[in-house]
Motif scaffolding. Structure first.
Motif, mmCIF file in Angstrom:
data_model
loop_
_atom_site.group_PDB
_atom_site.id
_atom_site.type_symbol
_atom_site.label_atom_id
_atom_site.label_comp_id
_atom_site.label_asym_id
_atom_site.label_seq_id
_atom_site.Cartn_x
_atom_site.Cartn_y
_atom_site.Cartn_z
ATOM 1 N N ILE A 242 0.845 -1.203 0.000
ATOM 2 C CA ILE A 242 0.000 0.000 0.000
ATOM 3 C C ILE A 242 0.880 1.253 0.000
ATOM 4 C CG2 ILE A 242 -1.653 1.345 1.380
ATOM 5 C CD1 ILE A 242 -2.840 -1.381 2.270
ATOM 6 N N VAL A 243 1.898 1.256 0.878
ATOM 7 C CA VAL A 243 2.801 2.413 0.942
ATOM 8 C C VAL A 243 3.483 2.604 -0.414
ATOM 9 C CG1 VAL A 243 4.938 3.299 1.970
ATOM 10 C CG2 VAL A 243 3.221 2.208 3.416
ATOM 11 N N ALA A 246 1.035 3.866 -3.018
ATOM 12 C CA ALA A 246 0.693 5.262 -2.722
ATOM 13 C C ALA A 246 1.855 6.189 -3.079
ATOM 14 C CB ALA A 246 0.335 5.407 -1.252
ATOM 15 N N SER A 247 3.086 5.780 -2.717
ATOM 16 C CA SER A 247 4.207 6.693 -2.977
ATOM 17 C C SER A 247 4.476 6.802 -4.468
ATOM 18 C CB SER A 247 5.461 6.258 -2.214
ATOM 19 O OG SER A 247 5.752 4.922 -2.494
ATOM 20 N N THR A 249 2.224 6.377 -6.891
ATOM 21 C CA THR A 249 1.128 7.144 -7.486
ATOM 22 C C THR A 249 1.373 8.629 -7.279
ATOM 23 O OG1 THR A 249 -0.330 5.336 -6.888
ATOM 24 C CG2 THR A 249 -1.396 7.374 -7.550
ATOM 25 N N PHE A 250 1.789 8.983 -6.061
ATOM 26 C CA PHE A 250 2.060 10.380 -5.739
ATOM 27 C C PHE A 250 3.198 10.909 -6.618
ATOM 28 C CE2 PHE A 250 4.153 13.598 -2.959
ATOM 29 C CZ PHE A 250 3.133 14.529 -2.999
ATOM 30 N N TRP A 253 1.943 11.319 -10.101
ATOM 31 C CA TRP A 253 0.981 12.417 -10.152
ATOM 32 C C TRP A 253 1.744 13.747 -10.223
ATOM 33 C CZ3 TRP A 253 -0.128 16.453 -6.719
ATOM 34 C CH2 TRP A 253 -1.285 17.183 -7.037
#
Lengths: 668, 90
Positions: A242-243, A246-247, A249-250, A253
């Motif tokens: 998950i981390v 998320a990292s 994707t960020f 982005w």
């Protein structure tokens, strides 16, 4: 603990040494070697704590000394079958057999070595010292991270260490620069040390040296507990994933979002430059070459610079924080079945923005075969340049069904990624066959990343890319522009008629006729260039995929850059000149354009499916090919990449066309 | 030095150690390149190690005689081929 062995068989020599000119920087991975090199060289070097990042030796000239930063190694010796390893590179450098990019580098053997040691981890570092001292070069030992040793209450008697090894010892803190100024004077004064006695093993010598020179302290339990807790999260199969997602994707982005602004500025600047040049120069071949070839071509390449810089800045921050090796370890499980290591994940993921930074990021993969496999398959990942083509084709296929269009769009990304993984598997089982390096990575301590070092790394990568854009890429882009612009066709009779009509009517109506005349002229001109001729000549090759000569021109002209497809189709089909994908009318014109028979649409459903698959798989980016050649060490790899990607794209396009034709009832 | 030498005990695989448990490396059942790699990272015979994280991947702390330690992340398949002698608890 063994009894300390005699320090050295003979006292240090004191006779004058020849002048020291060539110095090698050696050390274990993650000891701060590259940061020290950067401080000595005045920056300009990539540093990270991702083991094995320094894949090629980097050089600098400072105070009359030619200093070379070698890859981080644990040992100089390596099994004979491992000739591509970092240890082999270091042995070659010590023997004066190092290959560098610069043909001016002399390849004479080294005069001296500097060995950088992690003061908080001396026992392991001293093994490399023992091996190097046996070669018999003047050597300076740099005790780096002396602050961390202090924090762990590890006391090192530097005088005793100098006495035992016969080398000058300098204590430094690479992050603050403390003690760095003492390194080069120590090198200039260095003498050949006596080799560690040969009748004891390296391990015995190291144990004896530690016993003599180090007062062991308490392990820093608090810091270890915090690291344990962070590792528990980052390496956990679920939480860690998950981390990680998320990292990443960020990260992407930010890259997509922020890079868009400077990309627009670059685009606008090159537009202004082209307009200015067009105003200053008389019409003719020179003006066309400068504006459409040089300015247009370089602009189309430099536009990727913001993405490359942002990507490297953020990835360097992640590397320096200590997170990246953990992420590589976590993802290793997913990639290993395909013959790729965990370190391949970031290059493959970043190739979704642009394959160029992705391929350059492959330097973080230590094993040569694994690195090559990753470089070769990275362009299968759907980069941003494919987006305009995907938008055009999915909206043609699913005109009023945006949900299905989005699904097809996602499918393109999945197809690219799956093809990349299976292609890597095939390569790793055939010509890149070799043992996978089992995943064992040193996990450096977590620390706050340095913005300054990340900026230096970003500047270096950006500059490297710009240099490439100014040479090889420019030459290729100009060549393709020439093929697409020459020979100039005779005036188009249809355009002439339209212009004559325009002269006879009122201004608003006249303008419309003149616009139509321009479009007709461009279409006529395109059809008669070398590219247009090639389109007609090559059309039979693409006929099984359902492409007529106009689509073939689109495919051929996008060989240099795939996003050119949309603008070429706009010109070839005499649609609106600009923003074909963005404006509905332009898009509709392309979508409804017909073939030479005047009734069959260019984009039938089977043709569109075929094109979509073709563009997912085809290698249509000259800058990427140039970067592949550079990073893989030869054009043969770039040509191989072009060859198999084109073959796969053709085969994929043919299969898609046939299947779609069966489903839609069209005649394949 | 500061690290107590573990007492002899039966051999187990590195993956069988509990978190925080110390052991001494006895050897590994790996091919030449792989064995050389992990040995060069400090996981060689008689090295004192403890487990900081169990599972896949696992994290091993190698405790050096100088008082320092380093942290090595290992895939489970690799760790299972490293034989260790756990320290006998007093």
């Amino acid at each position: 603990m063994t009894t300390p062995a005699p320090a050295h068989a003979t006292p240090p020599r004191t006779d004058p040494q020849p002048r020291i000119r060539r110095v090698l920087l050696l050390g274990n991975p993650n000891v701060g070697k590259s940061t020290l090199f950067g401080r000595l060289a005045g920056a300009r070097v990539h540093t990270s704590n991702f083991p094995g990042t320094t894949q090629s030796a980097q050089r600098t000239r400072v105070a009359g000394i030619d200093l070379t930063d070698l890859p981080g190694i644990y040992r100089l010796s390596s099994p004979p079958e491992d000739q591509q390893s970092e240890a082999a590179v270091c042995r070659a450098a010590l023997a004066g057999r190092i290959e560098t990019d610069n043909a001016n580098d002399d390849h004479a053997p080294a005069d001296a070595t500097i060995i950088v040691l992690d003061a908080a981890n001396l026992a392991r570092n001293l093994r490399l010292v023992a091996e190097t001292l046996r070669i018999g070069l003047p050597t300076v030992l740099v005790l780096n991270r002396i602050d961390q040793a202090d924090r762990r209450c590890i006391r090192i008697d530097t005088d005793a260490l100098a006495e035992r090894t016969g080398c000058a010892v300098v204590s430094t803190n690479g992050l603050t620069g403390e003690g760095v100024d003492k390194i080069l004077p120590a090198v200039n004064a260095a003498h050949t040390p006596p080799a560690p006695v040969h009748d004891v093993t390296i391990r015995e010598w190291v144990d004896a040296t530690i016993a003599e020179c180090v007062k062991a302290g308490n392990s820093q339990a608090d810091a270890e507990q915090l690291t344990d807790r962070l590792d528990d999260v980052f390496l956990h199969p679920v939480l860690g994933s998950i981390v990680f997602i998320a990292s990443m994707t960020f990260l992407f982005w930010i890259i997509f979002k922020l890079a868009a602004y400077p990309m627009d500025w670059i685009d606008a600047s090159f537009g202004v430059l082209a307009d200015t040049a067009s105003g200053l120069l008389p019409a003719g071949a020179i003006r066309d070459l400068l504006i459409d070839g040089v300015i247009g071509g370089v602009g189309a390449t430099v536009i990727f610079l913001p993405q490359i810089c942002l990507m490297f800045f953020l990835i360097t921050l992640l590397e320096h924080s200590g997170y990246l090796p953990r992420a590589a370890l976590l993802v290793d499980r997913l990639l290993r079945p395909f013959g790729l290591p965990g370190q391949a994940f970031v290059p493959l993921l970043s190739s979704h923005a642009c394959a160029i930074p992705g391929i350059i990021a492959c330097r973080g993969i230590p094993d040569r075969r694994e690195r090559l496999a990753t470089i070769l398959v990275a362009p299968f990942m759907s980069c941003t340049a494919r987006i305009p083509v995907y938008v055009l084709l999915t909206s043609i296929l699913f005109a009023d069904r945006p949900a299905l269009a989005a699904l097809a769009f996602t499918g393109c990304y999945v197809l690219g990624a799956v093809t990349a993984l299976f292609t890597a598997l095939i390569f790793r089982s055939t010509f890149l066959r070799g043992p996978s390096r089992s995943m064992a990575l040193e996990l450096p301590a977590y620390r706050r990343p340095s913005i300054r070092l990340a900026l230096i790394a970003t500047r270096d990568r950006g500059w490297l890319f710009l240099r490439k854009a100014g040479t090889v890429i420019l030459a290729m882009v100009v060549a393709l522009w020439w093929l697409g612009a020459y020979p100039h066709a005779d005036p188009n009779p249809e355009a002439q008629t339209l212009r004559e009509q325009a002269a006879l009517v009122e201004p608003p109506h006249a303008q419309e006729l003149l616009d139509r005349a321009d479009l007709a002229e461009r279409r006529h001109a395109t059809a008669n260039t070398f590219m247009g001729m090639a389109g007609r000549a090559a059309q039979p090759v693409f006929a099984p995929l359902g492409y007529d000569w106009q689509l073939t021109v689109g495919v051929l002209s996008s060989f240099a850059a795939r996003e050119v497809f949309v603008s070429t189709m706009a010109v070839v089909t005499a649609a609106g000149e600009e923003d074909a994908a963005e404006t509905e009318t332009g898009l509709q014109r392309i979508a409804t354009a017909t073939r030479d028979d005047g009734t069959t649409p260019i984009f039938t459903a089977p043709t569109s499916w075929s094109l979509l698959v073709f563009y997912v798989l085809a290698m249509q980016c000259l800058p990427t090919l140039a970067v592949t050649a550079r990073e893989s060490g030869g054009w043969r790899w770039a040509l191989l990449q072009l060859g198999y990607m084109t073959t796969l794209a053709y085969a994929g396009g043919l299969i898609a066309y046939t299947i779609a034709a069966v489903f839609t009832g069209a005649n394949p | 030095m500061a690290i107590a030498t573990p007492q002899p005990s039966p051999l187990v695989s590195l993956t069988q150690l509990r978190r925080g448990e110390r052991a001494q490396i006895d050897g590994c059942n790996l091919d030449g390149t792989c064995a050389a790699m992990i040995e060069s990272m400090g996981l060689d015979r008689d090295a004192v190690v403890s487990i900081a994280r169990v599972g896949d991947p696992c994290v091993v702390l190698v405790h050096h005689t100088c008082g320092g330690s380093c942290r090595i992340g290992l895939r489970k398949d690799l760790a299972s081929k490293i034989a260790v002698r756990p320290a006998v608890r007093s």
